[in-house]
Design a protein around this motif. Structure first.
Motif, PDB file in Angstrom:
ATOM      1  N   ASP A  80       0.827  -1.215   0.000  1.00 54.78           N
ATOM      2  CA  ASP A  80       0.000   0.000   0.000  1.00 54.78           C
ATOM      3  C   ASP A  80       0.856   1.257   0.000  1.00 54.78           C
ATOM      4  O   ASP A  80       0.494   2.266  -0.633  1.00 54.78           O
ATOM      5  CB  ASP A  80      -0.936  -0.009   1.209  1.00 54.78           C
ATOM      6  CG  ASP A  80      -2.003  -1.100   1.114  1.00 54.78           C
ATOM      7  OD1 ASP A  80      -2.168  -1.669   0.016  1.00 54.78           O
ATOM      8  OD2 ASP A  80      -2.653  -1.391   2.136  1.00 54.78           O
ATOM      9  N   GLU A  81       2.003   1.220   0.682  1.00 51.94           N
ATOM     10  CA  GLU A  81       2.879   2.393   0.707  1.00 51.94           C
ATOM     11  C   GLU A  81       3.486   2.654  -0.670  1.00 51.94           C
ATOM     12  O   GLU A  81       3.632   3.814  -1.087  1.00 51.94           O
ATOM     13  CB  GLU A  81       3.985   2.212   1.743  1.00 51.94           C
ATOM     14  CG  GLU A  81       4.836   3.461   1.933  1.00 51.94           C
ATOM     15  CD  GLU A  81       5.842   3.331   3.065  1.00 51.94           C
ATOM     16  OE1 GLU A  81       6.664   4.264   3.206  1.00 51.94           O
ATOM     17  OE2 GLU A  81       5.818   2.315   3.782  1.00 51.94           O
ATOM     18  N   ARG A  84       0.914   4.406  -2.695  1.00 51.89           N
ATOM     19  CA  ARG A  84       0.745   5.808  -2.297  1.00 51.89           C
ATOM     20  C   ARG A  84       1.913   6.671  -2.776  1.00 51.89           C
ATOM     21  O   ARG A  84       1.736   7.865  -3.032  1.00 51.89           O
ATOM     22  CB  ARG A  84       0.614   5.913  -0.775  1.00 51.89           C
ATOM     23  CG  ARG A  84      -0.698   5.364  -0.224  1.00 51.89           C
ATOM     24  CD  ARG A  84      -0.885   5.777   1.232  1.00 51.89           C
ATOM     25  NE  ARG A  84       0.174   5.273   2.092  1.00 51.89           N
ATOM     26  CZ  ARG A  84       0.135   4.107   2.730  1.00 51.89           C
ATOM     27  NH1 ARG A  84      -0.921   3.319   2.592  1.00 51.89           N
ATOM     28  NH2 ARG A  84       1.132   3.726   3.514  1.00 51.89           N
ATOM     29  N   GLY A 240      -3.589  11.908  -1.536  1.00 50.40           N
ATOM     30  CA  GLY A 240      -3.716  10.462  -1.668  1.00 50.40           C
ATOM     31  C   GLY A 240      -4.710  10.032  -2.706  1.00 50.40           C
ATOM     32  O   GLY A 240      -5.095   8.883  -2.778  1.00 50.40           O
ATOM     33  N   SER A 241      -5.151  10.943  -3.545  1.00 49.35           N
ATOM     34  CA  SER A 241      -6.110  10.583  -4.590  1.00 49.35           C
ATOM     35  C   SER A 241      -5.369  10.027  -5.785  1.00 49.35           C
ATOM     36  O   SER A 241      -4.168   9.849  -5.784  1.00 49.35           O
ATOM     37  CB  SER A 241      -6.915  11.818  -4.999  1.00 49.35           C
ATOM     38  OG  SER A 241      -6.083  12.745  -5.684  1.00 49.35           O
ATOM     39  N   SER A 242      -6.112   9.727  -6.850  1.00 45.17           N
ATOM     40  CA  SER A 242      -5.488   9.239  -8.090  1.00 45.17           C
ATOM     41  C   SER A 242      -4.991  10.370  -8.949  1.00 45.17           C
ATOM     42  O   SER A 242      -4.456  10.146 -10.040  1.00 45.17           O
ATOM     43  CB  SER A 242      -6.493   8.388  -8.871  1.00 45.17           C
ATOM     44  OG  SER A 242      -7.623   9.182  -9.231  1.00 45.17           O
TER      45      SER A 242
END
Length: 249
Positions: A80-81, A84, A240-242
């Protein structure tokens, strides 16, 4: 039991974390030998375009769906990191030098994706999960057989040596360990050495504002007569969005 990992880049750090995951670190001494001096290119600092300078090794890398599944199997928080810190790619746009769109290729199904990320950033994320005492800044210049027990012996740049029980090779294209494994009768030569095939690659980073009109999640490849040019985003928005972040490759 003493285990040596030669090379503290992405392969060596990943190998250490896998040994840790399967419990092979218990009761064993595992040391990563890295020739480069430590650099501070944390994932947080990488959001600043100014951190991408000549001291950074490599440009960006693309982690495919297969690679991301390997990271998820290793550590879901690590996976997940990485997502991000990089930019998730869902489409490849192939075009000609004259501007014609040749293909828009999805990365895969709904659960398939890849991520573009700075190589140094990816390496730093892995490094943050490895204890400092496990990484030794020493350059291995050769691997030979130790006298008596036929085990491997590391030879360092300062000509000192160290005997270990097992060596894991992660030291890249100019691998010293490969030379030790496949050396010819002449010890200054070795088989299976890398050969130049006539291909040159140049990469770097630019502010994402330079990629006007490029949608988020798209990687572009422009095909020419004797080469190609690729560009896309490598970071995401701070929220943190796309949405694309500040850096492109």
């Amino acid at each position: 039991m003493k285990i040596a990992i030669i090379g503290g880049g992405i392969p060596g750090l990943s190998q250490y974390l896998f040994l840790q995951k399967v419990g092979l670190l218990r009761g064993r001494s595992v040391t990563i030998y890295e020739a480069r001096e430590a650099q501070d290119h944390s994932a947080a600092a990488a959001a600043d375009f100014g951190t991408y300078n000549s001291s950074v090794i490599g440009a960006s890398i693309g982690l495919s769906s297969t690679g991301l599944r390997v990271l998820k199997r290793l550590d879901i928080e690590l996976h997940d990191e990485i997502l991000r810190a990089g930019h998730v790619i869902r489409t490849w746009r192939m075009s000609s030098a004259r501007g014609w769109t040749l293909a828009n290729l999805p990365v895969g199904g709904d659960d398939e994706r890849m991520v573009m990320i700075g190589r140094e950033v990816c390496c730093q994320i892995l490094r943050n999960r490895v204890p400092d005492e496990a990484v030794v800044r020493r350059k291995v210049i050769d691997v030979s057989l130790a006298e008596g027990n036929n085990g491997p012996r590391l030879v360092f740049q300062d000509q000192t040596t160290e005997e270990v029980d097992f060596v894991i090779v992660c030291d890249g294209i100019w691998s010293r360990a490969r030379r030790a494994m496949f050396r010819a009768q002449d010890l200054n030569q070795y088989e299976f050495s890398p050969l130049y095939e006539g291909l040159v690659g140049v990469g770097g980073f630019v502010p994402s504002s330079k990629l006007q009109g490029t949608p988020e999640g798209e990687m572009n490849v422009v095909l020419g007569a004797n080469g190609f040019f690729g560009y896309g985003y490598t970071t995401v928005n701070a929220q943190g969005s796309s949405k694309a972040g500040d850096t492109a490759v």
